[in-house]
Design a protein around this motif. Structure first.
Motif, PDB file in Angstrom:
ATOM      1  N   ASP A 293      -9.131   2.146  -5.019  1.00 52.31           N
ATOM      2  CA  ASP A 293      -9.313   2.334  -3.356  1.00 52.31           C
ATOM      3  C   ASP A 293      -8.512   3.353  -2.767  1.00 52.31           C
ATOM      4  O   ASP A 293      -8.410   3.160  -1.384  1.00 52.31           O
ATOM      5  CB  ASP A 293      -9.102   0.811  -2.666  1.00 52.31           C
TER       6      ASP A 293
ATOM      7  N   ARG B 202       0.785  -1.221   0.075  1.00 52.50           N
ATOM      8  CA  ARG B 202      -0.258   0.060   0.209  1.00 52.50           C
ATOM      9  C   ARG B 202       0.816   1.342  -0.141  1.00 52.50           C
ATOM     10  O   ARG B 202       1.823   1.295   0.706  1.00 52.50           O
ATOM     11  CB  ARG B 202      -0.997  -0.072   1.147  1.00 52.50           C
TER      12      ARG B 202
ATOM     13  N   GLY C  93      -3.444   4.251  -0.814  1.00 51.88           N
ATOM     14  CA  GLY C  93      -4.154   2.996  -1.478  1.00 51.88           C
ATOM     15  C   GLY C  93      -3.143   2.245  -2.036  1.00 51.88           C
ATOM     16  O   GLY C  93      -1.823   2.303  -1.744  1.00 51.88           O
ATOM     17  N   THR C  94      -3.604   1.250  -2.861  1.00 52.98           N
ATOM     18  CA  THR C  94      -2.872   0.007  -3.484  1.00 52.98           C
ATOM     19  C   THR C  94      -2.737   0.697  -5.089  1.00 52.98           C
ATOM     20  O   THR C  94      -3.553   0.871  -5.446  1.00 52.98           O
ATOM     21  CB  THR C  94      -3.614  -1.071  -3.372  1.00 52.98           C
TER      22      THR C  94
ATOM     23  N   ARG D  28      -7.678   6.749  -0.920  1.00 49.62           N
ATOM     24  CA  ARG D  28      -8.394   7.642   0.161  1.00 49.62           C
ATOM     25  C   ARG D  28      -7.380   9.092   0.188  1.00 49.62           C
ATOM     26  O   ARG D  28      -6.501   9.003   0.092  1.00 49.62           O
ATOM     27  CB  ARG D  28      -8.320   7.040   1.233  1.00 49.62           C
TER      28      ARG D  28
ATOM     29  N   GLN E  13      -5.203   0.030  -8.012  1.00 46.82           N
ATOM     30  CA  GLN E  13      -6.509  -0.238  -7.494  1.00 46.82           C
ATOM     31  C   GLN E  13      -7.110   0.855  -7.057  1.00 46.82           C
ATOM     32  O   GLN E  13      -6.667   1.949  -6.747  1.00 46.82           O
ATOM     33  CB  GLN E  13      -6.357  -1.338  -6.174  1.00 46.82           C
TER      34      GLN E  13
END
Length: 371
Positions: A220, A183, A214-215, A222, A218
């Motif tokens: 996801d 991450r 985040g990754t 923030r 991906q």
């Protein structure tokens, strides 16, 4: 007397020349290796010259051993090729009369080899390890520099600070990127300061900034706003690693009673003592080995010399490994190789004393050989 002076002079020049050639080859190899380590981030580029010097010092005993062996061989081979040994023998002297002046020349070098193996070898190895460990365990605060991207020791964090005031412990326009467990976390702030904590820890505290987490690849991520965000840049001081057997002094090898390292310590001590003994054995073997027929080439002696050195050195290292692993007692492993070298040198010298006799008769006393 003239022959002995000429022998000492040629041995001195030849030993020095061979030693310089070997040192040059060694330094060239070390430069390539250490620069490769610096390029990979394993050592500090500023420590390259120091590491090369320490590595060269650690192997001086081995280089001097090889230089002495090769020098004796080269000088005597040339004497045989130029028929100077014929003059020596015609003067009523035999090959055994060469042993004393050669050993007298080699004695100071053997003492130097012993001192290098016993004291310089562990010191140089220990200093090299400390320099490498210090760089590997460096804290991130030592990497911070204004206006530069700096990577942490474990390549998990990247810092960028546009302005740095060490007196006030203030930083401006800070960028910090962390990569943990796949991450990615990126924090940016206009201002911040360096905070000292108990136990020697240091942290950078960022004020009024943004954090992106985040990754990669991906969706996801923030985006967080923060008033204060702290990231540690130095943990507690790491202790120096315990010295390995090759880095221990002679006194440490003798007094260390740890059963887990006792065999390794004895094996290391045996190797250090065996190095000057190996140099002595090689010098004695070189005296009869240098014989060549003036009508033939002189490369045969050099081939045997390389073969003998490789066998001798590998047997010494093999015995050291056996002692370190507990497969052989140190008192049993310390003497057979050197005794074998002495017996080989004695047999070769006796073969050269009277080459007209059969090889088995040359090993007998003179009175029995004649009968």
């Amino acid at each position: 007397m003239i022959f002995k002076q000429a022998l000492r002079r040629e041995l001195s020049f030849t030993t020095g020349a061979v030693f310089l050639v070997l040192v040059t080859i060694m330094i060239t190899t070390l430069v390539i290796r250490v620069l490769g380590m610096a390029a990979n981030g394993n050592v500090n580029p500023e420590d390259v010259l120091v590491l090369i010097t320490l590595a060269t010092l650690s192997y001086l005993a081995v280089l001097l051993t090889v230089s002495l062996f090769v020098a004796v061989l080269i000088v005597l081979v040339r004497w045989y090729k130029d028929s100077e040994m014929i003059v020596w023998f015609a003067s009523g002297l035999s090959i055994t009369n060469l042993i004393k002046p050669i050993l007298r020349f080699a004695a100071p070098l053997l003492i130097i080899i012993a001192l290098l193996a016993l004291f310089v070898w562990p010191w140089a190895n220990r200093e090299s390890t400390l320099i490498s460990q210090r760089f590997q365990q460096r804290d991130d605060v030592s990497m911070i520099a204004a206006g530069q991207f700096k990577e942490s020791a474990r390549a998990q964090r990247v810092f960028f600070i546009e302005e740095l005031d060490l007196k006030k412990s203030e930083v401006k326009n800070v960028f910090v990127a962390d990569n943990k467990n796949g991450r990615l976390s990126v924090a940016v702030a206009a201002t911040g300061y360096i905070q000292n904590s108990e136990g020697g820890e240091k942290s950078i505290v960022l004020n009024n900034g943004m954090r992106y987490e985040g990754t990669p690849t991906q969706p996801d991520f923030r985006i967080l706003e923060f008033d204060e965000y702290s990231t540690k840049i130095r943990s507690k001081e790491a202790l120096a690693p315990a010295p390995r057997d090759r880095e221990k002094t002679v006194l440490e090898l003798i007094t260390d009673q740890d059963p887990n390292s006792m065999n390794a310590n004895r094996a290391e001590l045996m190797w250090r003592i065996g190095l000057p003994l190996m140099a002595l054995g090689l010098v004695l073997i070189a005296i009869p080995l240098a014989y060549v027929n003036p009508r033939l080439g002189s490369y045969t002696a050099m081939f045997y010399a390389v073969l003998i050195y490789l066998i001798y050195s590998n047997l010494l290292n093999l015995t050291q490994n056996f002692v370190a692993s507990g497969k052989m007692n140190v008192f049993i492993g310390v003497w057979p190789i050197h005794l074998l070298a002495l017996l080989i040198a004695t047999a070769l010298i006796r073969n050269r004393i009277n080459p007209s006799l059969k090889w088995w008769q040359r090993q007998l006393p003179a009175s029995m050989a004649k009968s």
